[in-house]
Structure formats: structure tokens, C-alpha cells
Enzyme design. Structure first.
Site, PDB file in Angstrom:
ATOM      1  N   ALA A 207       0.925  -1.129   0.070  1.00 53.53           N
ATOM      2  CA  ALA A 207      -0.083  -0.043   0.080  1.00 53.53           C
ATOM      3  C   ALA A 207       0.767   1.355  -0.070  1.00 53.53           C
ATOM      4  O   ALA A 207       1.934   1.339   0.669  1.00 53.53           O
ATOM      5  CB  ALA A 207      -0.947   0.005   1.180  1.00 53.53           C
ATOM      6  N   HIS A 214      -2.196  -1.829   7.777  1.00 54.76           N
ATOM      7  CA  HIS A 214      -1.207  -2.104   9.069  1.00 54.76           C
ATOM      8  C   HIS A 214      -0.993  -0.877   9.699  1.00 54.76           C
ATOM      9  O   HIS A 214      -0.765  -1.209  11.211  1.00 54.76           O
ATOM     10  CB  HIS A 214       0.325  -2.542   8.593  1.00 54.76           C
ATOM     11  CG  HIS A 214       0.222  -3.962   8.042  1.00 54.76           C
ATOM     12  ND1 HIS A 214       0.393  -4.971   8.872  1.00 54.76           N
ATOM     13  CD2 HIS A 214       0.146  -4.560   6.764  1.00 54.76           C
ATOM     14  CE1 HIS A 214       0.389  -6.180   8.014  1.00 54.76           C
ATOM     15  NE2 HIS A 214       0.322  -5.692   6.856  1.00 54.76           N
ATOM     16  N   ASP A 221       0.205  -9.928   9.602  1.00 52.65           N
ATOM     17  CA  ASP A 221       0.774 -10.969   8.497  1.00 52.65           C
ATOM     18  C   ASP A 221       1.203 -12.080   9.276  1.00 52.65           C
ATOM     19  O   ASP A 221       2.005 -11.768  10.295  1.00 52.65           O
ATOM     20  CB  ASP A 221       1.908 -10.252   7.812  1.00 52.65           C
ATOM     21  CG  ASP A 221       1.450  -9.332   6.753  1.00 52.65           C
ATOM     22  OD1 ASP A 221       0.141  -9.352   6.630  1.00 52.65           O
ATOM     23  OD2 ASP A 221       2.165  -8.405   6.296  1.00 52.65           O
ATOM     24  N   GLU A 270      -3.569 -12.706  -0.648  1.00 55.05           N
ATOM     25  CA  GLU A 270      -2.531 -12.562   0.589  1.00 55.05           C
ATOM     26  C   GLU A 270      -3.170 -13.534   1.641  1.00 55.05           C
ATOM     27  O   GLU A 270      -3.751 -12.991   2.849  1.00 55.05           O
ATOM     28  CB  GLU A 270      -2.176 -11.213   1.220  1.00 55.05           C
ATOM     29  CG  GLU A 270      -1.347 -10.254   0.105  1.00 55.05           C
ATOM     30  CD  GLU A 270      -0.957  -9.172   0.646  1.00 55.05           C
ATOM     31  OE1 GLU A 270      -1.373  -8.841   1.714  1.00 55.05           O
ATOM     32  OE2 GLU A 270      -0.469  -8.489  -0.091  1.00 55.05           O
TER      33      GLU A 270
END
Length: 307
Positions: A207, A214, A221, A270
Site C-alpha cells: 500500500a 497495518h 501478517d 494474501e
């Protein structure tokens, strides 16, 4: 994110809900009006029918009266307390909360508020303010594989419980690759990705600064650590990944970027990127068969940045 992008976040008066009558009731009501017209002299105007929808059999008066959930004392009190789960419960649960927000009937709920579990951060909706830092950051409760070791406390508690349940199931072990990233750290991460891959390729997985989940402290993650922790790119297809895909929602997490959703999110799959939304919303998300937060809250797809 600005109110111009998402009009539902602007201040506005409560909406009046239309009540859909059962077909039989509608026919009965129309029949009564036609009969009344037959007995009136030509040119006369029929007097108003005194019975309103809420008085008709089978219509719940509460449905008519409760036009603005945000006016309910339980909702306002929960919002003031800062307890997100209490807010959702005051709406009637995760599904009712989602329905109100998606129908643009929750003026007190901002999907742009980075303090709240329901915040939506995507390529059309930046973190505001740009250098926002969440309160209540703590050390991750599981093995960490990068210096990005901080996470919001509520998400940390849920992550620890999920990791314990995964291990107890025999599916393996997970570690935390990273969670909270500051605006400045995202600058470094994004520039590095663009430098090595080029902007177009980089933006399928990284991003722009100010547009990363985040930064809220609610994204994490995870990596498989069965025989030593591997990289995030090797997480998909592992027993840990399969377990997370099936059970993360039970602990308040969703897999944010699923396979097949790139056209909506702008990111390649992801399976390692988990987003904490809390147990009530995660349950509604799972039970409703949703695959993106954009779908869940009735937002437009956000595959690209505006500029």
C-alpha cells in the site's frame, strides 16, 4: 477517507424507513379505497384513511418507529464508552450492524474512524490523520520474525487465542511476520517495493503510505513456523494457512485479501494478511459468505488509487 468518497459518513437527519406491506394487506387496503370511491359523489375527494401502516395487522410498530438506531440510548452509551463490541450488540448484533451501515442508516458510525474495529482502509480510503498512531499497542503474543512486533491489544489477545487453538488442533504453529507499521515505516516499505518491482507490480502487494491497514494496528501478517518460520509468501497452501482460512473468523479475524478479489481490493491474494474486526463482525462476515470488507459494508470496489 473523506465524506465525499463515502456520503454515508456525513452528518444528516435520520432516514425514514419505508414499510413493505404483505401483498394481501396491500390488496385489502386498495380495495377499501376503491369501495370508498364508489360511494362518493362524482367530484368529491375521499377523506384521508386514518389507518397508517404501523396500525395494520402484521406490521411491527417497532419497525416503523426505530428509524435511526443511532438515536437509541444503548447505542449512544456504547459509542461513548469506546467499546466496539458493545456498540455492535446495541445495534442488534453483527448482521444488524452491517445491514444498518450498508443501508446508510447509521449516521453515528464512520467507516473512516481508525480507532474502531469497523474502519475500512483501502486504495480509496486513506487513514486519517495521515500519521495516525493507534492507542494500546503492545508486543505480539506469538513468535515474531521481524522488528514490526507491535499490535493493538484487543487484536493481540485474539491472535494469541487463535494461535493456541491452531496448535491444539494439530495444524502446526504460526508466527507473526509484522503487524503495526507506522506511516514512516510504510514509506520505507513502499519505496523499497517500488524500487525493486516497479510501481504497478509493487502496488498489487504494497500500500502507498497512509493507505495501509497495518497503520491501524488491526492487521497482522502470519507465517507458518512448524519447522522454523518461513516467509509470508510461503504461507499459502500450508496446513496453518488452511486452518486459518477456515477458523480465523472464530477469533475475530478475516482473511482480508482473498483469491479472486483483486478486482475489488486492488491487491493480489494474501492468505497471510489477517484483519481483526472483532467476533461479532467476523461472525456476520463468515455467515454472510462475504469475501471483502467492501462487499460487506456495501462500499464501491477500490482496485485503484484516485491519483
Amino acid at each position: 477517507m473523506s465524506d465525499a468518497r463515502h456520503p454515508r459518513h456525513a452528518s444528516r437527519p435520520p432516514r425514514v424507513l419505508a414499510v413493505a406491506l404483505p401483498i394481501g394487506l396491500a390488496v385489502t387496503a386498495l380495495g377499501a379505497l376503491w369501495a370508498l370511491a364508489d360511494v362518493l359523489p362524482a367530484g368529491d375527494v375521499a377523506p384521508p384513511v386514518p389507518m397508517v401502516a404501523a396500525q395494520l395487522p402484521g406490521v411491527d410498530r417497532a419497525t416503523v418507529d426505530a428509524v435511526d438506531p443511532c438515536a437509541e440510548p444503548a447505542v449512544t452509551d456504547a459509542l461513548a464508552s469506546g467499546d466496539d463490541e458493545a456498540v455492535i450488540a446495541a445495534f442488534g448484533g453483527g448482521e444488524a450492524f452491517r445491514d444498518a451501515v450498508a443501508a446508510d442508516n447509521a449516521p453515528c458510525i464512520s467507516l473512516a474512524d481508525p480507532e474502531r474495529r469497523w474502519v475500512v482502509v483501502n486504495k480509496a480510503s486513506a487513514v486519517v490523520p495521515a500519521e495516525f498512531e493507534p492507542a494500546g499497542l503492545i508486543e505480539g503474543p506469538i513468535r515474531m520474525t521481524t522488528p514490526s512486533h507491535l499490535i493493538r491489544e484487543d487484536a493481540a489477545t485474539a491472535l494469541g487465542a487463535m494461535a493456541g487453538a491452531l496448535e491444539a488442533s494439530g495444524a502446526g504453529t504460526i508466527g507473526m511476520n509484522n503487524a503495526y507499521r507506522s506511516y514512516q515505516l510504510q514509506v520505507s516499505n513502499y519505496v523499497g517495493q517500488v524500487s525493486s518491482q516497479g510501481r504497478e507490480a509493487a502496488e498489487l502487494g504494497s500500500a502507498r503510505p497512509g493507505f495501509s491497514e497495518h497503520q491501524t494496528g488491526l492487521a497482522v501478517d502470519v507465517v507458518a513456523c512448524g519447522g522454523g518460520c518461513g516467509p509470508i509468501g510461503a504461507f499459502g497452501g500450508t496446513p496453518e494457512s488452511e486452518w486459518v482460512s477456515e477458523h480465523a473468523w472464530e477469533h475475530g479475524f478475516i482473511v482480508r485479501y482473498e483469491s479472486g478479489a483483486t478486482g475489488t481490493t486492488g491487491y493480489e491474494p494474501e492468505p497471510w494478511h489477517l484483519r481483526y474486526v472483532g467476533p461479532a463482525l467476523a461472525s456476520a462476515y463468515h455467515e454472510g459468505g462475504f469475501h471483502t470488507l467492501e462487499e460487506f459494508f456495501g462500499l464501491p470496489a477500490a482496485p485503484d488509487y484516485a491519483h
